[in-house]
Design a protein around this motif. Sequence first.
Motif, short mmCIF file in Angstrom:
data_model
loop_
_atom_site.label_atom_id
_atom_site.label_comp_id
_atom_site.label_asym_id
_atom_site.label_seq_id
_atom_site.Cartn_x
_atom_site.Cartn_y
_atom_site.Cartn_z
N GLU A 67 -2.30 -34.96 25.73
CA GLU A 67 -2.80 -35.58 24.69
C GLU A 67 -2.79 -34.47 23.59
OE1 GLU A 67 -4.06 -38.50 23.99
OE2 GLU A 67 -3.03 -38.86 26.06
N PHE A 68 -3.09 -33.05 23.71
CA PHE A 68 -3.10 -32.18 22.84
C PHE A 68 -1.88 -32.09 22.02
CE2 PHE A 68 -2.82 -28.08 20.70
CZ PHE A 68 -4.13 -27.62 20.57
N ILE A 69 -0.64 -32.38 23.05
CA ILE A 69 0.52 -32.17 22.36
C ILE A 69 0.90 -33.43 21.35
CG2 ILE A 69 3.24 -32.08 22.93
CD1 ILE A 69 2.30 -30.08 25.13
N LYS A 70 0.22 -34.56 21.97
CA LYS A 70 0.65 -35.74 21.36
C LYS A 70 -0.09 -35.74 19.68
CE LYS A 70 -0.20 -40.67 22.00
NZ LYS A 70 -1.02 -41.77 22.78
N SER A 71 -1.13 -34.71 19.68
CA SER A 71 -1.63 -34.75 18.55
C SER A 71 -0.88 -33.91 17.45
CB SER A 71 -3.06 -34.16 18.55
OG SER A 71 -4.05 -35.15 19.20
N LEU A 72 0.05 -33.28 17.81
CA LEU A 72 0.96 -32.61 16.92
C LEU A 72 2.04 -33.25 16.51
CD1 LEU A 72 0.97 -29.03 18.89
CD2 LEU A 72 -0.86 -30.08 17.19
N GLY A 73 2.52 -34.37 17.01
CA GLY A 73 3.34 -35.00 16.38
C GLY A 73 4.63 -34.83 17.28
N LYS A 74 5.83 -35.32 16.76
CA LYS A 74 7.27 -34.89 17.26
C LYS A 74 7.67 -33.53 17.87
CE LYS A 74 8.99 -39.06 14.57
NZ LYS A 74 10.04 -39.30 13.82
N LYS A 77 6.11 -31.13 21.37
CA LYS A 77 6.52 -30.63 22.83
C LYS A 77 7.03 -29.23 23.01
CE LYS A 77 10.95 -32.41 22.22
NZ LYS A 77 12.27 -33.58 22.30
N PHE A 78 7.20 -28.56 21.79
CA PHE A 78 7.66 -27.12 21.77
C PHE A 78 6.50 -26.31 22.45
CE2 PHE A 78 7.26 -23.17 19.82
CZ PHE A 78 8.70 -22.41 20.15
N LEU A 79 5.22 -26.73 22.14
CA LEU A 79 4.10 -25.83 22.57
C LEU A 79 3.83 -26.01 24.04
CD1 LEU A 79 1.93 -24.06 20.89
CD2 LEU A 79 0.51 -25.91 20.95
N PHE A 80 4.51 -26.83 24.59
CA PHE A 80 3.85 -27.00 26.01
C PHE A 80 3.87 -26.05 27.06
CE2 PHE A 80 4.49 -29.24 30.46
CZ PHE A 80 3.44 -30.29 30.42
N SER A 81 4.80 -25.19 27.12
CA SER A 81 4.84 -23.95 28.03
C SER A 81 3.75 -22.99 27.78
CB SER A 81 6.23 -23.28 27.94
OG SER A 81 7.30 -24.11 28.57
N SER A 82 3.65 -22.84 26.40
CA SER A 82 2.53 -21.50 26.12
C SER A 82 1.29 -22.23 26.18
CB SER A 82 3.02 -21.27 24.64
OG SER A 82 2.95 -22.18 23.64
N LEU A 83 1.12 -23.60 25.86
CA LEU A 83 -0.20 -24.14 26.31
C LEU A 83 -0.88 -24.20 27.46
CD1 LEU A 83 -2.18 -25.49 23.99
CD2 LEU A 83 -1.35 -27.69 24.69
N ASN A 84 0.27 -24.60 28.53
CA ASN A 84 -0.06 -24.52 29.70
C ASN A 84 -0.71 -23.16 30.38
OD1 ASN A 84 0.44 -27.19 30.59
ND2 ASN A 84 2.43 -26.94 31.07
N VAL A 85 -0.15 -22.09 29.61
CA VAL A 85 -0.59 -20.87 30.10
C VAL A 85 -2.07 -20.43 29.53
CG1 VAL A 85 0.06 -18.52 30.16
CG2 VAL A 85 1.97 -20.02 30.69
N PHE A 86 -1.91 -20.71 28.18
CA PHE A 86 -3.06 -20.23 27.42
C PHE A 86 -3.53 -21.52 26.42
CE2 PHE A 86 -5.00 -17.21 24.45
CZ PHE A 86 -5.92 -16.52 25.16
N GLU A 394 1.99 -19.41 12.61
CA GLU A 394 2.58 -20.47 11.33
C GLU A 394 3.77 -20.05 10.88
OE1 GLU A 394 0.51 -21.99 7.22
OE2 GLU A 394 -0.68 -20.71 8.65
N VAL A 395 4.53 -18.91 11.09
CA VAL A 395 5.91 -18.57 10.66
C VAL A 395 6.90 -19.81 11.54
CG1 VAL A 395 6.50 -17.17 12.33
CG2 VAL A 395 7.52 -16.94 10.17
N LEU A 396 6.37 -20.49 12.35
CA LEU A 396 7.26 -21.36 13.11
C LEU A 396 7.06 -23.03 12.48
CD1 LEU A 396 6.36 -20.35 16.66
CD2 LEU A 396 8.61 -19.80 15.69
N ASP A 397 7.85 -23.79 12.53
CA ASP A 397 7.94 -24.89 12.18
C ASP A 397 7.06 -25.83 12.85
OD1 ASP A 397 8.33 -27.51 10.63
OD2 ASP A 397 10.33 -27.65 11.62
N LEU A 398 5.75 -25.45 13.17
CA LEU A 398 4.83 -26.11 14.08
C LEU A 398 3.53 -26.23 13.44
CD1 LEU A 398 4.67 -27.84 16.65
CD2 LEU A 398 4.04 -25.57 17.68
N ASP A 399 2.81 -27.49 13.28
CA ASP A 399 1.46 -27.66 12.62
C ASP A 399 0.94 -28.82 13.39
OD1 ASP A 399 1.59 -30.04 10.65
OD2 ASP A 399 3.55 -29.06 10.87
N GLY A 400 -0.28 -28.92 13.16
CA GLY A 400 -1.25 -29.85 13.78
C GLY A 400 -2.53 -30.33 12.76
#
Length: 435
Positions: A67-74, A77-86, A394-400
């Motif tokens: 659900e967290f990842i879904k809130s970030l948009g398309k 899913k890039f965050l999935f691994s690091s989010l599972n750990v921390f 934030e240097v990465l192309d990922l935002d929420g």
Amino acid sequence: MSKINLGKKFDVVVIGGGPAGMMAAGTAGRNGSSVLLLEKNNTLGKKLLLTGNGRCNLTHAEFDNKEFIKSLGKKGKFLFSSLNVFGPEEVMEFFANLGVPIKIEAGGKVFPASNKADDVLRALEKYLKNNKVEVMMRADVLGFEIEEKNGQKKITGVHLKRGVIYADKFILTTGGASYPLTGSTGSGYAWARACGHTIVTPIPTLVPLKTEENWVKEAQGVSLKDARISLVQNNKKTFSQQGDLIFTHFGLSGPTILNLSRKMTELENQKENIFISIDLKPAMDKKALDIFLQKDFIKHANKNVINYLAETVPAKLAKALLRLANIPAEKKNNVITREERGKIVNLLKDLRLTVVGDTGFDQAMVTRGGVELKEVDPKTMQSKIVPNLYLAGEVLDLDGPTGGYNLQICWSTGHAAGTYCTKNKNEKKNKCQKY
């Protein structure tokens, strides 16, 4: 903290002392590496202190990672691994262990119990100190020293005005281009590009919106609670959210508007007119509201319509609505025609404003765009182009959206970079050492 021996070689150099940088540096130090954190300002975490209006919205209490990842948009899913750990739970435990009690507020927003972002910064500084991270302030980075052998690039050092800093591994956490007065000028994009990385064009997001209509100036300062705000393009609602907004002299701001601005960046054909529709009475549909007003106008027959409306919506806004409906403010309720009542109903349920732009990076909370995610390992944050480079934050192309999501991105990616750039170094120490 700034007297660093330029002749010394570090295991890890982290560039950028924001949330991702402090997390990465402290974690790398915790894993037994010699770490140097470079920060261009004279203090760490300058932008961090502004988050959550100075209260620091640490994370979002969404413990279902999907659900967290879904809130970030398309790209979430890039965050999935690091989010599972921390993830959020680990972040809350992390700060609690560093002496920062936390609280969860409505909507899942997580703050320090003290409501002070400064407490969060002090905890991170403690984390750096506990793990023997050296910090250089006023570090004016000019770029990387890069060598290439057999078609493979490697960073050997970081060029500063005062000399070169050498290391085995480098972590780039320079942030985006939002709030440039805090030091986030987008300079890290140029350094990543020099390494061969693709940069997705940075644009401001979570940013106040400018509108075409001048009447908003009359409502400047008016704050609405729990209105339903929709984004309309080609007469179709593409996004809708209930929450707070604020009228400004140029247009609209507030949490719901900031999230709406983020959705606008995802729309195709953005040159076409885009409208914001504000439903001031989301609890009733048009028919129910019309019946309610009809009865109330009879009940308060001798009341001026402006005085009646000012009890329903803020007075400044009531005045603007009557002007838009072309109804005299002093007109009595008992002489309001059916047509005029219909105009009021329509404005209360569908108050439209035309979006003509935003306030830019100066007021944007976050940058959309940055280092192309396909070029970064999502588990380790290691560059797929330069093996001894890691990227986080934030240097990465990922935002929420608003609500702690963007800081969680910083914590998760920073923790991953700090962990994997030192993987297997003094592993026994890692298993037993506290924060």
